[in-house]
Design an enzyme around this catalytic site. Structure first.
Site, PDB file in Angstrom:
ATOM      1  N   THR A  17      40.963  38.132  43.611  1.00 21.56           N
ATOM      2  CA  THR A  17      41.335  39.069  44.577  1.00 21.56           C
ATOM      3  C   THR A  17      42.168  40.032  44.018  1.00 21.56           C
ATOM      4  OG1 THR A  17      41.511  37.575  46.380  1.00 21.56           O
ATOM      5  CG2 THR A  17      42.875  39.363  46.641  1.00 21.56           C
ATOM      6  N   ASP A  39      34.690  33.748  36.532  1.00 22.64           N
ATOM      7  CA  ASP A  39      35.274  32.592  37.412  1.00 22.64           C
ATOM      8  C   ASP A  39      33.910  32.321  38.481  1.00 22.64           C
ATOM      9  OD1 ASP A  39      36.497  30.645  38.764  1.00 22.64           O
ATOM     10  OD2 ASP A  39      38.401  31.735  38.758  1.00 22.64           O
TER      11      ASP A  39
END
Length: 324
Positions: A17, A39
């Site tokens: 984010t 990731d």
């Protein structure tokens, strides 16, 4: 700010984010920006509601921003296939099956993941001419530290391999004298050429990480996250890589002053605890806090991503790279 910006931290703290928010802000400020995620648990696909793969694609509705999602498992397979191809060209046919067997065993060994991702990271950095800034959303802290430590480790390893290869060729040349003329094989030796290529690759990587990259750590206001962040700062310092700043994410919102129910009391206690931890960060951690980001009631995407981007006190103006 350097052209390459890395966001790391413990798993689940919100690295993806924050990485996407900073990339968005960088693009909004007029920089051609690429955000790269490795990731597998949290991807840029989720943040931008758009599928991405391992090649850069434009983010819909945001001028100047591209994204790519690198699958670590695919990278390991691709990396080992390249090694297989290189070695198969250098050895006899009788050894090819043994090479294949060894590489199949290597697929799951410690270090294969980091080595494959490292190669891809550096490849992105070396071929970043189309972008002013590249933002890396990295895997959890332990893997990232091992990955960033590879240049120093592997440069020395390559030097030793090159020394052994030269010694072997020198002995071969001295033993293979015919008509008083030694067979010269040192010049043009394909193995030495490949090792030299890898040495230059690692030299570039080490220089770029030290001179053209900035590192930020994302953390949550809990004891485990603080401890891991402290270890990550020390680990990066041991590699002579300084952490530029810390992002405190997922902070608990305070209830209104007139609320006194069970939920409000719980929130106040959490806010009090988190406030004390933020004070610990300010007083005991050397890198400064560059953002304090509160919990959102829904997934951070769209306008909410713009809100998070606005909370990041991180420079977006770009310094020209020195090693690209």
């Amino acid at each position: 700010m350097e052209p390459f910006v890395f966001f790391g931290g413990k798993g689940g703290v919100g690295k993806t984010t924050v990485s996407c928010a900073y990339a968005l802000r960088s693009a909004r400020d007029g920089n051609r920006t690429l955000v790269v995620s490795t990731d597998p648990a949290h991807s840029v696909t989720d943040v931008f509601d758009q599928p991405f793969d391992d090649s850069p694609q434009s983010v819909e509705g945001i001028d100047g921003l591209d994204a790519m999602q690198i699958d670590p498992e695919d990278e390991v397979t691709r990396h080992l296939d390249e090694i297989r191809q290189d070695l198969s060209e250098q050895v006899s046919a009788s050894m090819v099956n043994e090479i294949n067997r060894q590489l199949e065993m290597a697929h799951g060994t410690p270090g294969a993941y980091e080595s494959a991702l490292f190669d891809r990271f550096v490849d992105v950095m070396r071929n970043a001419e189309a972008y002013d800034r590249v933002v890396f959303d990295t895997s959890p802290t332990g893997s990232t530290l091992r990955l960033l430590g590879l240049p120093d480790l592997l440069e020395g390893w390559i030097d030793r391999l090159m020394h052994k290869r030269r010694t072997s060729i020198d002995l071969f040349e001295k033993a293979a004298v015919g008509s008083n003329e030694p067979r010269r094989v040192m010049e043009g030796d394909p193995v030495l050429a490949r090792l030299q290529e890898r040495k230059e690759f690692f030299e570039f990587a080490g220089a770029a990480l030290h001179d053209d990259a900035a590192f930020f750590l994302v953390m949550n206001p809990d004891e485990l996250s603080l401890n891991e962040t402290r270890r990550a700062i020390d680990g990066l310092r041991e590699q002579d890589l300084a952490v530029r700043g810390l992002v405190a994410n997922k902070l608990t919102p305070s209830p209104d002053s007139d609320e006194n129910g069970r939920g409000a009391r719980y929130l106040r206690e959490r806010v009090e605890t988190e406030t004390a931890r933020l004070e610990t960060i300010r007083s005991e951690f050397e890198p400064p806090l560059v953002a304090e980001i509160g919990w959102r009631s829904s997934e951070v995407k769209g306008d909410l991503l713009d809100d998070v981007a606005a909370e990041l006190d991180i420079e977006t103006a770009v310094e020209p790279p020195t090693h690209v």
